[in-house]
Design a protein around this motif. Structure first.
Motif, PDB file in Angstrom:
ATOM      1  N   PRO A  45       0.826  -1.212   0.000  1.00  0.00           N
ATOM      2  CA  PRO A  45       0.000   0.000   0.000  1.00  0.00           C
ATOM      3  C   PRO A  45       0.862   1.264   0.000  1.00  0.00           C
ATOM      4  O   PRO A  45       1.921   1.314   0.632  1.00  0.00           O
ATOM      5  N   PHE A  46       0.405   2.273  -0.722  1.00  0.00           N
ATOM      6  CA  PHE A  46       1.084   3.563  -0.784  1.00  0.00           C
ATOM      7  C   PHE A  46       0.027   4.659  -0.772  1.00  0.00           C
ATOM      8  O   PHE A  46      -1.084   4.461  -1.256  1.00  0.00           O
ATOM      9  N   GLY A  47       0.387   5.822  -0.255  1.00  0.00           N
ATOM     10  CA  GLY A  47      -0.487   6.978  -0.259  1.00  0.00           C
ATOM     11  C   GLY A  47       0.313   8.218  -0.631  1.00  0.00           C
ATOM     12  O   GLY A  47       1.494   8.327  -0.270  1.00  0.00           O
ATOM     13  N   PHE A  48      -0.315   9.130  -1.358  1.00  0.00           N
ATOM     14  CA  PHE A  48       0.362  10.327  -1.850  1.00  0.00           C
ATOM     15  C   PHE A  48      -0.543  11.541  -1.669  1.00  0.00           C
ATOM     16  O   PHE A  48      -1.743  11.468  -1.953  1.00  0.00           O
ATOM     17  N   LYS A  49       0.050  12.648  -1.232  1.00  0.00           N
ATOM     18  CA  LYS A  49      -0.681  13.906  -1.059  1.00  0.00           C
ATOM     19  C   LYS A  49      -0.155  14.906  -2.079  1.00  0.00           C
ATOM     20  O   LYS A  49       1.047  15.123  -2.175  1.00  0.00           O
ATOM     21  N   GLN A  50      -1.081  15.489  -2.830  1.00  0.00           N
ATOM     22  CA  GLN A  50      -0.723  16.487  -3.844  1.00  0.00           C
ATOM     23  C   GLN A  50      -1.532  17.752  -3.603  1.00  0.00           C
ATOM     24  O   GLN A  50      -2.738  17.682  -3.346  1.00  0.00           O
ATOM     25  N   CYS A  51      -0.860  18.914  -3.726  1.00  0.00           N
ATOM     26  CA  CYS A  51      -1.612  20.172  -3.719  1.00  0.00           C
ATOM     27  C   CYS A  51      -2.531  20.138  -4.938  1.00  0.00           C
ATOM     28  O   CYS A  51      -2.332  19.348  -5.872  1.00  0.00           O
ATOM     29  N   LEU A  52      -3.548  20.982  -4.925  1.00  0.00           N
ATOM     30  CA  LEU A  52      -4.533  20.947  -6.011  1.00  0.00           C
ATOM     31  C   LEU A  52      -3.930  21.249  -7.375  1.00  0.00           C
ATOM     32  O   LEU A  52      -4.335  20.656  -8.382  1.00  0.00           O
ATOM     33  N   ILE A  53      -2.948  22.143  -7.422  1.00  0.00           N
ATOM     34  CA  ILE A  53      -2.325  22.473  -8.710  1.00  0.00           C
ATOM     35  C   ILE A  53      -1.571  21.268  -9.253  1.00  0.00           C
ATOM     36  O   ILE A  53      -1.727  20.888 -10.416  1.00  0.00           O
ATOM     37  N   CYS A  54      -0.749  20.633  -8.425  1.00  0.00           N
ATOM     38  CA  CYS A  54       0.023  19.475  -8.891  1.00  0.00           C
ATOM     39  C   CYS A  54      -0.884  18.311  -9.273  1.00  0.00           C
ATOM     40  O   CYS A  54      -0.621  17.599 -10.243  1.00  0.00           O
ATOM     41  N   ALA A  55      -1.970  18.121  -8.540  1.00  0.00           N
ATOM     42  CA  ALA A  55      -2.916  17.051  -8.879  1.00  0.00           C
ATOM     43  C   ALA A  55      -3.542  17.311 -10.243  1.00  0.00           C
ATOM     44  O   ALA A  55      -3.669  16.393 -11.066  1.00  0.00           O
ATOM     45  N   GLU A  56      -3.909  18.567 -10.513  1.00  0.00           N
ATOM     46  CA  GLU A  56      -4.494  18.909 -11.810  1.00  0.00           C
ATOM     47  C   GLU A  56      -3.499  18.670 -12.941  1.00  0.00           C
ATOM     48  O   GLU A  56      -3.837  18.071 -13.969  1.00  0.00           O
ATOM     49  N   VAL A  57      -2.262  19.120 -12.752  1.00  0.00           N
ATOM     50  CA  VAL A  57      -1.239  18.943 -13.790  1.00  0.00           C
ATOM     51  C   VAL A  57      -0.928  17.462 -13.979  1.00  0.00           C
ATOM     52  O   VAL A  57      -0.798  16.975 -15.109  1.00  0.00           O
ATOM     53  N   SER A  58      -0.818  16.714 -12.896  1.00  0.00           N
ATOM     54  CA  SER A  58      -0.532  15.277 -12.979  1.00  0.00           C
ATOM     55  C   SER A  58      -1.632  14.531 -13.734  1.00  0.00           C
ATOM     56  O   SER A  58      -1.355  13.705 -14.617  1.00  0.00           O
ATOM     57  N   THR A  65      -1.221  10.976 -22.262  1.00  0.00           N
ATOM     58  CA  THR A  65      -0.257   9.894 -22.471  1.00  0.00           C
ATOM     59  C   THR A  65      -1.022   8.591 -22.679  1.00  0.00           C
ATOM     60  O   THR A  65      -1.768   8.165 -21.797  1.00  0.00           O
ATOM     61  N   ASP A  66      -0.835   7.965 -23.839  1.00  0.00           N
ATOM     62  CA  ASP A  66      -1.584   6.749 -24.167  1.00  0.00           C
ATOM     63  C   ASP A  66      -1.062   5.502 -23.460  1.00  0.00           C
ATOM     64  O   ASP A  66      -1.833   4.678 -23.000  1.00  0.00           O
ATOM     65  N   ASP A  67       0.239   5.347 -23.385  1.00  0.00           N
ATOM     66  CA  ASP A  67       0.847   4.146 -22.827  1.00  0.00           C
ATOM     67  C   ASP A  67       0.951   4.271 -21.306  1.00  0.00           C
ATOM     68  O   ASP A  67       1.515   5.231 -20.793  1.00  0.00           O
TER      69      ASP A  67
END
Length: 120
Positions: A45-58, A65-67
């Protein structure tokens, strides 16, 4: 974590204490909204926290990205961008093209990368 997760969940939360964005390392302060992504990769198990800007860009980067193996990984968004850079294609032109293709503002990509990204 190269394979797709066997379980995955992504929710928007409100911080009750200070966290750090796994992409840009900016603090997520109490009261700020952030995206928490959790899953099981290779039985771990893993968990990740992203600010809203980074989550949107990610999420936008993953959408263009197709692959699956070429999609950005959590805490690897900056590296994903670094793999797209070439000597002739960088700086403002690079950011502008990706902002257009990902349909996000250039400022959000600069937020992820940091202004010194191309100097490294």
């Amino acid at each position: 974590m190269s394979d797709a997760p066997s379980a995955f969940r992504q929710v928007t939360r409100t911080a009750r204490k200070v966290h750090k964005c796994c992409e840009c390392s900016s603090p997520i302060s109490p009261g700020d909204k952030y995206v928490y992504s959790s899953g099981i990769w290779e039985r771990e198990p893993f968990g990740f926290k992203q600010c809203l800007i980074c989550a949107e860009v990610s999420n936008a980067a993953a959408a263009i990205t197709d692959d699956y193996d070429d999609k950005p990984t959590f805490s690897g968004l900056k590296d994903w961008f670094a793999n797209q850079v070439c000597r002739e294609f960088q700086g403002d032109e690079f950011v502008a093209v990706f902002a257009r293709d990902m349909q996000v503002s250039p400022e959000k990509i600069w937020h992820v990368l940091g202004r010194d990204f191309f100097d490294e």
